[in-house]
Design an enzyme around this catalytic site. Structure first.
Site, mmCIF file in Angstrom:
data_model
loop_
_atom_site.group_PDB
_atom_site.id
_atom_site.type_symbol
_atom_site.label_atom_id
_atom_site.label_comp_id
_atom_site.label_asym_id
_atom_site.label_seq_id
_atom_site.Cartn_x
_atom_site.Cartn_y
_atom_site.Cartn_z
ATOM 1 N N LYS A 60 0.833 -1.213 0.000
ATOM 2 C CA LYS A 60 0.000 0.000 0.000
ATOM 3 C C LYS A 60 0.866 1.261 0.000
ATOM 4 O O LYS A 60 0.608 2.200 -0.759
ATOM 5 C CB LYS A 60 -0.947 -0.023 1.206
ATOM 6 C CG LYS A 60 -1.979 -1.147 1.153
ATOM 7 C CD LYS A 60 -2.942 -1.100 2.315
ATOM 8 C CE LYS A 60 -2.345 -1.602 3.606
ATOM 9 N NZ LYS A 60 -2.043 -3.047 3.584
ATOM 10 N N THR A 61 1.883 1.286 0.848
ATOM 11 C CA THR A 61 2.775 2.447 0.893
ATOM 12 C C THR A 61 3.558 2.583 -0.401
ATOM 13 O O THR A 61 3.722 3.680 -0.945
ATOM 14 C CB THR A 61 3.745 2.337 2.087
ATOM 15 O OG1 THR A 61 3.000 2.167 3.293
ATOM 16 C CG2 THR A 61 4.618 3.573 2.194
ATOM 17 N N ARG A 104 6.271 -8.342 1.178
ATOM 18 C CA ARG A 104 7.160 -7.950 2.280
ATOM 19 C C ARG A 104 7.836 -9.173 2.877
ATOM 20 O O ARG A 104 9.031 -9.153 3.191
ATOM 21 C CB ARG A 104 6.372 -7.197 3.350
ATOM 22 C CG ARG A 104 7.230 -6.737 4.529
ATOM 23 C CD ARG A 104 6.386 -6.042 5.571
ATOM 24 N NE ARG A 104 5.812 -4.808 5.056
ATOM 25 C CZ ARG A 104 4.784 -4.170 5.609
ATOM 26 N NH1 ARG A 104 4.199 -4.685 6.684
ATOM 27 N NH2 ARG A 104 4.337 -3.052 5.093
ATOM 28 N N ASP A 113 -0.931 6.332 6.939
ATOM 29 C CA ASP A 113 -0.983 4.888 7.155
ATOM 30 C C ASP A 113 -1.849 4.575 8.378
ATOM 31 O O ASP A 113 -1.955 5.390 9.298
ATOM 32 C CB ASP A 113 0.428 4.349 7.360
ATOM 33 C CG ASP A 113 0.520 2.851 7.139
ATOM 34 O OD1 ASP A 113 -0.449 2.268 6.608
ATOM 35 O OD2 ASP A 113 1.560 2.263 7.481
ATOM 36 N N THR A 160 -5.488 -1.651 7.317
ATOM 37 C CA THR A 160 -5.664 -3.099 7.318
ATOM 38 C C THR A 160 -7.071 -3.465 7.786
ATOM 39 O O THR A 160 -7.440 -4.629 7.761
ATOM 40 C CB THR A 160 -4.626 -3.764 8.237
ATOM 41 O OG1 THR A 160 -4.701 -3.173 9.539
ATOM 42 C CG2 THR A 160 -3.216 -3.559 7.695
#
Length: 353
Positions: free
Chosen positions: A81-82, A234, A126, A175
């Site tokens: 997302k980032t 990740r 975030d 999330t």
């Protein structure tokens, strides 16, 4: 919502004067080899449907010479997302300021960041579902009308100020989309869910990361790591580094399928990507609670983890993999989990093979 502030607060709302909550300005290097994070849609792997939709939106925004609508990305952690927010900023030719909702505790924190924005800039928040109520209500007029409502002074000297803001784009990531309030969620013009990655997509991510880090890896080795990466880039990037360490110390440095499997076995990550915590969770439900249902608080206490770790880290993949089921009465283990862990399910009890 009007925010009451004294004159000192008003004059100190600049983000530059508040280093604790200053949004991080990201300068994206044009040479993507210097950074693992992709800088363009061409190097961003996965999320094909999302990328296509965003490319159309960005192109339309450029032709209109207007900032993008506010965007909300949601999905499990580690899916990019980032990174996607950075790619959007790069494609729009705009600077991006990054902060997180827990850092915006006081009204002047969010006010300072908003007042420091320039026209066309992107603000990325975030874990936006963790914004407190005051910060959230400050965002409403900023997102809709690009204004900041404030009051200064005390008693009879109170003045109402409506400060115009430059047009900007807010990108929120969470999330837990369901934890966002309805009014905040409705102010996002574009809402997308990020999906778990396939094995082939993760293998591409691993090959790209290996190239950037000068790690030698073959295709089968990349797929061996991808299979145990829980569908998450990740995790894949983290594992390729750990496997590379093993290959360098125990072998010639090249990652093959056999070396990848040996290294991941040492890390106690099994064929489905489950680690000790995941297996302990499933075994607890099978052995102590007859396969479930059992409440998440009970599970967390029994395995020594907090409920947020269970809900945000363990459960999303276990549910996606079909190993765990959520019911109104609690969590249950699926037949696939029995098979994977080497149990056989009987009518009243479970025994090891």
């Amino acid at each position: 919502m009007s925010i009451i502030a004294d004159d000192n607060d008003f004059h100190n709302t600049s983000a530059e004067k508040n280093p604790v909550t200053k949004a991080e300005t990201i300068e994206f290097d044009k040479n993507f080899e210097n950074c693992i994070r992709p800088k363009s849609f061409d190097t961003y792997i996965g999320q094909s449907a999302l990328k296509e939709a965003l490319q159309i939106t960005i192109e339309a925004s450029k032709k209109r010479e207007l900032p993008l609508d506010h965007l909300l990305f949601y999905g499990p952690p580690g899916l990019g997302k980032t990174t996607l927010a950075g790619v959007i900023a790069e494609q729009m030719g705009a600077e991006i300021k990054i902060t997180s909702a827990p850092a915006l505790e006081r009204p002047r924190d969010i006010i300072g960041i908003l007042m420091s924005l320039k026209g066309g800039e992107i603000l990325f928040i975030d874990e936006i579902h963790r914004l407190n109520k005051v910060a959230e209500e400050i965002l409403y007029p900023a997102m809709e009308d690009f204004v900041l409502d404030m009051t200064t002074g005390k008693s009879q000297t109170v003045k109402t100020l409506r400060i115009p803001l430059p047009k900007f784009t807010l990108i929120g990531a969470t999330t837990k989309a369901g934890a966002l309030s309805g009014p905040l969620r409705d102010r996002f013009g574009i809402i997308h869910r990020l999906e778990f990655y396939t094995e082939d997509e993760l293998a591409q991510v691993i090959k790209r990361t290996s190239g950037i880090l000068n790690i030698e890896i073959d295709t089968k080795g990349a797929h061996a790591i991808a299979r145990r990466s829980r569908g998450t880039p990740r995790i894949a990037n983290r594992l390729v580094k750990r496997v590379s360490d093993y290959a360098l110390v125990k072998h010639d440095g090249k990652i093959t399928e056999d070396i990848a499997n040996l290294a991941l076995d040492i890390l106690k990550i099994d064929e489905l990507g489950l680690d000790n915590t995941d297996r302990n969770l499933l075994k607890l439900i099978i052995e102590k609670y007859n396969g479930g249902p059992v409440g998440v608080e009970t599970i967390a206490t029994a395995i020594g983890e907090d409920t947020r770790t269970i809900e945000d880290v363990c459960e999303p993949y276990l549910l996606q993999a079909g190993l765990l089921q959520r019911t109104p009465r609690g969590r249950k283990v699926s037949p696939s989990a029995y098979c994977h862990l080497g149990y056989k399910k009987q009518s009243n009890q479970q025994t090891l093979f």
